[in-house]
Enzyme design. Structure first.
Site, PDB file in Angstrom:
ATOM      1  N   ASP A  81       3.106  20.885   6.849  1.00  0.00           N
ATOM      2  CA  ASP A  81       4.352  21.067   5.924  1.00  0.00           C
ATOM      3  C   ASP A  81       4.888  19.727   5.938  1.00  0.00           C
ATOM      4  OD1 ASP A  81       5.500  20.873   8.539  1.00  0.00           O
ATOM      5  OD2 ASP A  81       5.859  22.810   8.715  1.00  0.00           O
ATOM      6  N   HIS A 154       9.753  30.976  12.835  1.00  0.00           N
ATOM      7  CA  HIS A 154       8.723  30.368  11.937  1.00  0.00           C
ATOM      8  C   HIS A 154       7.476  29.566  12.353  1.00  0.00           C
ATOM      9  CE1 HIS A 154      11.939  27.249  11.769  1.00  0.00           C
ATOM     10  NE2 HIS A 154      10.916  26.595  12.015  1.00  0.00           N
ATOM     11  N   GLU A 159       9.259  31.021   6.573  1.00  0.00           N
ATOM     12  CA  GLU A 159      10.711  31.635   7.084  1.00  0.00           C
ATOM     13  C   GLU A 159      10.429  32.980   7.234  1.00  0.00           C
ATOM     14  OE1 GLU A 159      12.545  29.542   8.614  1.00  0.00           O
ATOM     15  OE2 GLU A 159      12.894  27.809   7.251  1.00  0.00           O
TER      16      GLU A 159
END
Length: 634
Positions: A81, A154, A159
């Site tokens: 990410d 998470h 999420e």
């Protein structure tokens, strides 16, 4: 491990004593695969995570590269990410993180490194994400996916609400995640609201997944992910569907798992005094009975019949545990002079004692053990406080401006150099105005913020009753980066700690054992104290030095762990509160409050009240509040 003890675990779990050993285990598995594939002339695809959890893994891989010749030339990497938007050179960028922790130190080809691009125009993100997935697939998929776990459960930035079919995409960050990231960005308002993340489905496609977690703060969410139902509210729980997943934990992160917390409900175990105490306290809390009222039937109904078999009756066990708990309570934390100390937590002699309280930040001493601090001083001990870090990053900019303004007005008022004061004030204000969100302060501003914290610490110490010369400001080098991200514990940090201990030659050391602060300062400070004590253990004065660990700002010791409990009267609790209030820059709204919105003094008082209530519920004397300690043996 008896299989019965892992009956509740839906993912294989491997527990290590500490994160160092756990990280070395993960790094070795990665290295072994890289070497095997290299010998076969094949490549390896790694999925990588950021954050504090994998840093030791990366450090070990760097060590293997430099010391053992591990090559990364056959490795492709894909990061989980990145914040969006996010320039790659930003302090908080995961590009920068990966370069600093891994890529700049190994021989991986630059074209083999893939990290989500936080600089894209928003309309290009969807196509970029599809290509990201395609690149992974074209290389044959991820061989090992390294994961941490967030407090919301998470993985990546998937999420609550993320499904197992989700793939790489742009997401909106959960409020809890943004609060947790606030310390990295010098305030929640600076945290991006979006991120690009691999999806749960992307992660589940990996051939092997390894999820790691360290520390007490992750224990509850690990329990949910490993033992709870599969739910999109805990996205990490989808790993239960992966046929080659391993969860790697340190002991603290495993503490809520059934096999660790209540193994007796699963199978017969080998009882010892520590386990018996833990089980009895748990039983009392479960059925809401004091220790001395527990019956044989209570034990039998809750999987603890073996204890009755061994000791003969509930009464015998109850008395044993009750006496232990009662003997932890003392109003004399430095030892009571001219008293029988057979059943007291501290020695009667020598009296008075020399004491060092190590305080990671300039307020942890009074927040976490202010009542005990006051008792030690009132009872005549020579108490020193060692403030291990300056705490300068936790001061708001407007406080720095206010103090610079004071310097300007002070110079003008008392006929000193008015021009110098005006110049200094303008320099500070201009520096703060030019600073972007999340950027480092200038050296001048950092110095002002450090002096603000130092002045408050001195005010707190004077209020408690110790002279200035017994306050020591260590300014440990690991902390003084000007950024939230700190350096690893270094030799200089350990040496500074050793020098102070050798200078004072204490009979008692108090150190912060509260490891759940948001950016890890407590953990590093404790490591420095422990290593210093280990190195000094053969010094004659250390033979008579006991080390006590305190908690308070973030969590408290479990009742069965406590070895010294210091009761506080309402008056002493009020004195503690006033000492905390001397830290005005942390009052009302602290820079890094974590997820708990209460002020620090409120958290500490609530924990102190809760400890006293827990003792009372177990059938012991009722007190207003209590501070708790565990002894560490070096």
């Amino acid at each position: 491990m008896n299989n019965d003890l892992t009956a509740f675990e839906k993912i294989p779990v491997k527990i290590f004593k500490g994160s160092e050993d756990a990280s070395a285990f993960v790094a070795k598995e990665i290295a072994d695969l890289i070497k095997k594939r290299a010998s076969d002339g094949k490549h390896v695809v790694l999925g990588l995570a950021t954050g504090s959890t994998p840093t030791r893994v990366y450090a070990e891989l760097v060590r293997m590269h430099k010391k053992e010749g591990l090559s990364f030339k056959n490795v492709f990497t894909f990061n989980l990410d990145e914040y969006f938007p996010m320039p790659p050179d930003s302090l908080q960028s995961y590009v920068r993180f990966m370069n600093e922790h891994l890529f700049n130190h190994i021989d991986i080809p630059k074209q083999n490194v893939h990290i989500p691009d936080g600089t894209l125009p928003k309309e290009q993100v969807a196509e970029y994400c599809r290509n990201y997935e395609k690149k992974i697939d074209d290389l044959g998929g991820i061989d090992i996916q390294v994961l941490g776990i967030g407090r919301t459960g998470h993985i990546g930035f998937n999420e609550p609400g993320s499904t197992e079919k989700s793939f790489t995409r742009l997401v909106t960050l959960d409020q809890v995640t943004r609060i947790d990231a606030a310390s990295d960005f010098f305030g929640e308002e600076n945290v991006p609201r979006k991120a690009i993340t691999m999806g749960v489905g992307t992660i589940l496609k990996a051939k092997r997944t390894i999820m790691m977690a360290w520390g007490e703060g992750k224990a509850r969410v690990i329990k949910k992910a490993v033992e709870g139902p599969i739910t999109d509210q805990i996205p990490s729980s989808f790993l239960q569907k992966h046929d080659n997943c391993l969860v790697v934990l340190d002991e603290a992160a495993s503490s809520e798992l059934v096999r660790i917390k209540t193994p007796w409900v699963l199978d017969s175990i080998d009882w010892n005094e520590t386990l018996i105490r833990k089980a009895v306290v748990w039983l009392c809390q479960t059925i809401q009975k004091p220790v001395l009222k527990l019956t044989n039937h209570d034990y039998m109904e809750h999987g603890m019949g073996d204890i009755i078999t061994e000791y003969g009756s509930a009464y015998q066990v109850n008395i044993k545990v009750f006496n232990f708990l009662q003997h932890t309570i003392t109003g004399w934390p430095g030892g009571k002079p001219n008293a029988d100390d057979t059943h007291r937590p501290e020695r009667a002699t020598p009296f008075p004692k020399k004491v060092i309280i190590f305080s990671p930040h300039p307020d942890d001493d009074v927040i976490s053990m202010g009542g005990t601090f006051i008792r030690l001083v009132d009872q005549g001990h020579e108490v020193h406080v060692a403030y291990q870090t300056s705490g300068n990053i936790a001061v708001f900019d407007d406080d720095a401006v206010r103090f610079a303004d004071f310097v300007r007005d002070f110079n003008s008022q008392f006929g000193l150099s008015k021009d110098d004061g005006e110049k200094f004030y303008k320099q500070v204000v201009d520096s703060i105005k030019k600073k972007g969100p999340g950027q480092n302060d200038s050296p001048e501003v950092m110095a002002i913020k450090g002096l603000i914290r130092r002045g408050e610490a001195k005010a707190g110490g004077r209020y408690v009753g110790i002279p200035d010369e017994q306050m020591h400001f260590m300014n440990m080098p690991f902390y003084e980066t000007g950024a939230v991200k700190k350096k690893p514990l270094g030799e200089d940090d350990i040496q500074i700690t050793m020098d102070l201990i050798k200078k004072i030659q204490p009979h008692q050391i108090y150190a912060a054992g509260d490891l759940s602060d948001p950016h890890g300062t407590h953990r590093v400070c404790l490591a420095a104290v422990m290593e210093a004590c280990r190195r000094l253990k053969n010094e004659p004065f250390m033979k008579d030095c006991w080390v006590w660990l305190y908690r308070g700002a973030w969590q408290e010791w479990d009742i069965d762990q406590i070895e010294m409990a210091v009761p506080l009267s309402p008056e002493e609790l009020m004195r503690k509160r006033r000492a905390v209030f001397k830290h005005q820059s942390q009052k009302d709204s602290a820079m890094f409050p974590g997820s708990d919105k209460r002020e620090f003094w409120m958290r500490a008082e609530d924990r102190n009240h809760a400890t006293a209530e827990a003792y009372n519920m177990l059938g012991l004397a009722e007190y207003e509040a209590m501070e708790a300690f565990v002894r560490w043996h070096y």
